[in-house]
Design a protein around this motif. Structure first.
Motif, PDB file in Angstrom:
ATOM      1  N   ASP A   1      -0.282 -61.516  -9.534  1.00 60.68           N
ATOM      2  CA  ASP A   1       0.333 -60.213  -9.245  1.00 60.68           C
ATOM      3  C   ASP A   1       1.095 -59.703 -10.474  1.00 60.68           C
ATOM      4  O   ASP A   1       1.021 -58.527 -10.820  1.00 60.68           O
ATOM      5  CB  ASP A   1       1.302 -60.322  -8.059  1.00 60.68           C
ATOM      6  CG  ASP A   1       0.568 -60.343  -6.724  1.00 60.68           C
ATOM      7  OD1 ASP A   1      -0.621 -59.951  -6.690  1.00 60.68           O
ATOM      8  OD2 ASP A   1       1.175 -60.760  -5.722  1.00 60.68           O
ATOM      9  N   SER A   2       1.836 -60.617 -11.097  1.00 64.42           N
ATOM     10  CA  SER A   2       2.610 -60.220 -12.275  1.00 64.42           C
ATOM     11  C   SER A   2       1.680 -59.835 -13.433  1.00 64.42           C
ATOM     12  O   SER A   2       1.880 -58.805 -14.097  1.00 64.42           O
ATOM     13  CB  SER A   2       3.536 -61.365 -12.693  1.00 64.42           C
ATOM     14  OG  SER A   2       4.093 -61.085 -13.950  1.00 64.42           O
TER      15      SER A   2
ATOM     16  N   ASP B   1       9.698 -51.896  -8.648  1.00 65.87           N
ATOM     17  CA  ASP B   1       8.293 -52.227  -8.933  1.00 65.87           C
ATOM     18  C   ASP B   1       7.494 -50.928  -9.047  1.00 65.87           C
ATOM     19  O   ASP B   1       7.383 -50.175  -8.074  1.00 65.87           O
ATOM     20  CB  ASP B   1       7.761 -53.106  -7.785  1.00 65.87           C
ATOM     21  CG  ASP B   1       6.302 -53.512  -7.969  1.00 65.87           C
ATOM     22  OD1 ASP B   1       5.582 -52.826  -8.713  1.00 65.87           O
ATOM     23  OD2 ASP B   1       5.903 -54.501  -7.341  1.00 65.87           O
TER      24      ASP B   1
ATOM     25  N   THR C   1       8.199 -59.305 -15.383  1.00 68.07           N
ATOM     26  CA  THR C   1       8.731 -59.672 -14.060  1.00 68.07           C
ATOM     27  C   THR C   1       9.697 -60.851 -14.201  1.00 68.07           C
ATOM     28  O   THR C   1       9.399 -61.817 -14.909  1.00 68.07           O
ATOM     29  CB  THR C   1       7.595 -60.010 -13.075  1.00 68.07           C
ATOM     30  OG1 THR C   1       6.840 -61.108 -13.583  1.00 68.07           O
ATOM     31  CG2 THR C   1       6.684 -58.817 -12.865  1.00 68.07           C
TER      32      THR C   1
ATOM     33  N   LEU D   1       0.107 -56.448 -12.667  1.00 70.51           N
ATOM     34  CA  LEU D   1       1.086 -55.359 -12.726  1.00 70.51           C
ATOM     35  C   LEU D   1       1.465 -55.044 -14.178  1.00 70.51           C
ATOM     36  O   LEU D   1       1.506 -53.876 -14.595  1.00 70.51           O
ATOM     37  CB  LEU D   1       2.345 -55.754 -11.939  1.00 70.51           C
ATOM     38  CG  LEU D   1       3.477 -54.740 -11.993  1.00 70.51           C
ATOM     39  CD1 LEU D   1       3.187 -53.563 -11.056  1.00 70.51           C
ATOM     40  CD2 LEU D   1       4.816 -55.371 -11.639  1.00 70.51           C
TER      41      LEU D   1
ATOM     42  N   SER E   1       4.509 -50.246  -9.057  1.00 68.45           N
ATOM     43  CA  SER E   1       3.269 -50.145  -8.267  1.00 68.45           C
ATOM     44  C   SER E   1       3.576 -49.786  -6.821  1.00 68.45           C
ATOM     45  O   SER E   1       2.672 -49.521  -6.034  1.00 68.45           O
ATOM     46  CB  SER E   1       2.482 -51.470  -8.305  1.00 68.45           C
ATOM     47  OG  SER E   1       3.143 -52.461  -7.562  1.00 68.45           O
ATOM     48  N   LYS E   2       4.877 -49.790  -6.473  1.00 69.36           N
ATOM     49  CA  LYS E   2       5.287 -49.464  -5.096  1.00 69.36           C
ATOM     50  C   LYS E   2       5.296 -47.950  -4.934  1.00 69.36           C
ATOM     51  O   LYS E   2       5.864 -47.242  -5.760  1.00 69.36           O
ATOM     52  CB  LYS E   2       6.702 -49.996  -4.806  1.00 69.36           C
ATOM     53  CG  LYS E   2       6.679 -51.241  -3.965  1.00 69.36           C
ATOM     54  CD  LYS E   2       7.993 -51.699  -3.392  1.00 69.36           C
ATOM     55  CE  LYS E   2       9.274 -51.100  -3.864  1.00 69.36           C
ATOM     56  NZ  LYS E   2      10.457 -51.794  -3.400  1.00 69.36           N
TER      57      LYS E   2
ATOM     58  N   ARG F   1      -7.078 -59.164  -4.798  1.00 72.49           N
ATOM     59  CA  ARG F   1      -6.649 -58.981  -6.203  1.00 72.49           C
ATOM     60  C   ARG F   1      -7.845 -58.901  -7.154  1.00 72.49           C
ATOM     61  O   ARG F   1      -7.690 -59.121  -8.360  1.00 72.49           O
ATOM     62  CB  ARG F   1      -5.715 -60.135  -6.597  1.00 72.49           C
ATOM     63  CG  ARG F   1      -4.371 -60.068  -5.862  1.00 72.49           C
ATOM     64  CD  ARG F   1      -3.668 -61.418  -5.845  1.00 72.49           C
ATOM     65  NE  ARG F   1      -2.357 -61.350  -5.227  1.00 72.49           N
ATOM     66  CZ  ARG F   1      -2.121 -61.428  -3.905  1.00 72.49           C
ATOM     67  NH1 ARG F   1      -3.132 -61.545  -3.050  1.00 72.49           N
ATOM     68  NH2 ARG F   1      -0.881 -61.369  -3.437  1.00 72.49           N
TER      69      ARG F   1
ATOM     70  N   LYS G   1       8.479 -61.490  -6.847  1.00 67.45           N
ATOM     71  CA  LYS G   1       7.334 -61.345  -5.945  1.00 67.45           C
ATOM     72  C   LYS G   1       6.978 -59.867  -5.902  1.00 67.45           C
ATOM     73  O   LYS G   1       7.841 -59.007  -6.124  1.00 67.45           O
ATOM     74  CB  LYS G   1       7.688 -61.778  -4.513  1.00 67.45           C
ATOM     75  CG  LYS G   1       8.058 -63.229  -4.355  1.00 67.45           C
ATOM     76  CD  LYS G   1       8.378 -63.577  -2.915  1.00 67.45           C
ATOM     77  CE  LYS G   1       9.481 -62.773  -2.229  1.00 67.45           C
ATOM     78  NZ  LYS G   1      10.742 -62.604  -2.907  1.00 67.45           N
ATOM     79  N   HIS G   2       5.726 -59.582  -5.568  1.00 70.83           N
ATOM     80  CA  HIS G   2       5.241 -58.203  -5.476  1.00 70.83           C
ATOM     81  C   HIS G   2       6.236 -57.349  -4.694  1.00 70.83           C
ATOM     82  O   HIS G   2       6.633 -57.720  -3.580  1.00 70.83           O
ATOM     83  CB  HIS G   2       3.876 -58.193  -4.791  1.00 70.83           C
ATOM     84  CG  HIS G   2       3.359 -56.809  -4.549  1.00 70.83           C
ATOM     85  ND1 HIS G   2       2.994 -55.974  -5.581  1.00 70.83           N
ATOM     86  CD2 HIS G   2       3.182 -56.118  -3.414  1.00 70.83           C
ATOM     87  CE1 HIS G   2       2.605 -54.825  -5.089  1.00 70.83           C
ATOM     88  NE2 HIS G   2       2.706 -54.879  -3.765  1.00 70.83           N
TER      89      HIS G   2
ATOM     90  N   ARG H   1       1.067 -65.379  -7.094  1.00 74.47           N
ATOM     91  CA  ARG H   1       2.272 -64.660  -7.546  1.00 74.47           C
ATOM     92  C   ARG H   1       2.155 -64.314  -9.032  1.00 74.47           C
ATOM     93  O   ARG H   1       2.420 -63.175  -9.446  1.00 74.47           O
ATOM     94  CB  ARG H   1       3.511 -65.550  -7.303  1.00 74.47           C
ATOM     95  CG  ARG H   1       4.854 -64.862  -7.504  1.00 74.47           C
ATOM     96  CD  ARG H   1       5.980 -65.892  -7.591  1.00 74.47           C
ATOM     97  NE  ARG H   1       5.918 -66.608  -8.859  1.00 74.47           N
ATOM     98  CZ  ARG H   1       6.458 -66.191  -9.989  1.00 74.47           C
ATOM     99  NH1 ARG H   1       7.141 -65.063 -10.033  1.00 74.47           N
ATOM    100  NH2 ARG H   1       6.330 -66.903 -11.108  1.00 74.47           N
TER     101      ARG H   1
END
Ligand code: BEZ
Length: 225
Positions: free
Chosen positions: A168-169, A221, A180, A172, A223-224, A71, A185-186, A165
């Motif tokens: 990640d938020s 999400d 979020t 993002l 970013s997916k 990260r 979760k991611h 976690r």
């Protein structure tokens, strides 16, 4: 006759610039902002070297260091102990690692014997612990702004998976117009930020959304891939 009260320094808040400082660490002298560079950073304090909960926390954080690296986040510990004490304690951290899903220490610790950084960051809470740092966490962005602050009592070891976690938020939502939800979760669905009208959202989320309420619009999400 006026009494002179010593003014308490204002507490740091999310969005403030993280105070810069120079400090001695187990990896030599650092200038904090320079050390952060273009990365994110986690600055976290523990009360004292050679104490039980702290040993488990540092060992667990060491095991999770590859996750922080993924990260783009540097990790720096701090207590009011000396570099010499940190170096001696390091062996114990490695010794207890296997009991706590941990690893040997692999990130620097600030030796804040003069409490300079602890006071700058408000890490000393005299009502909880005398003259020692409590369990503080500061997540700082590449812009040197504070993104998250956590404060735990001395008796409660932290959950560093929760910090990952949250990271990640934070990362993002810095890139996309989403927030979020609880326990996110991611990879889980995200919420379109309330400030974005449906018309504006159509441009950013052309595949639409699932509106549980007019103000609660779920999207995958972003970013997916
Ligand atoms: C500990 O790490 O176990 C600890 C440190 C200071 C006060 C209480 C517990």
């Amino acid at each position: 006759m006026f009494k002179l009260f010593k003014k308490k320094p204002a507490a740091l808040r999310i969005g403030d610039t993280a105070p810069n400082f120079e400090a001695e660490t187990t990896s030599g002298k650092i200038k904090f902002h320079e050390w952060i560079g273009d990365s994110y950073a986690m600055l976290f304090s523990h009360p004292k070297d050679f104490t039980p909960v702290c040993s488990t926390e540092l060992s667990r954080t060491a095991a999770l260091k590859p996750e922080f690296d993924k990260r783009n986040t540097k990790v720096m510990g701090l207590s009011v102990d000396s570099v010499g004490d940190h170096a001696m304690w390091e062996n114990d951290i490695g010794d207890v690692a296997k009991h706590f899903n941990g690893a040997a220490l692999n990130f620097p610790l600030i030796a804040d014997n003069d409490k300079k950084v602890a006071e700058l960051y408000g890490m000393i809470h005299p009502g909880e612990l005398d003259n020692l740092t409590i369990r503080s966490v500061f997540i700082i962005g590449p812009d040197k702004k504070i993104k998250l602050i956590m404060t735990y009592p001395a008796s409660t070891g932290r959950n560093f998976l929760e910090i990952l976690r949250a990271l990640d938020s934070i990362q993002l939502t810095a890139q996309h117009k989403v927030a979020t939800p609880v326990d996110w979760k991611h990879g889980d669905d995200c919420i379109i930020v309330p400030g974005l009208s449906d018309d504006e959202a159509k441009d950013l989320f052309p595949n639409g959304w699932n509106a549980l309420k007019s103000y609660l619009r779920l999207v995958p999400d972003p970013s997916k891939k």
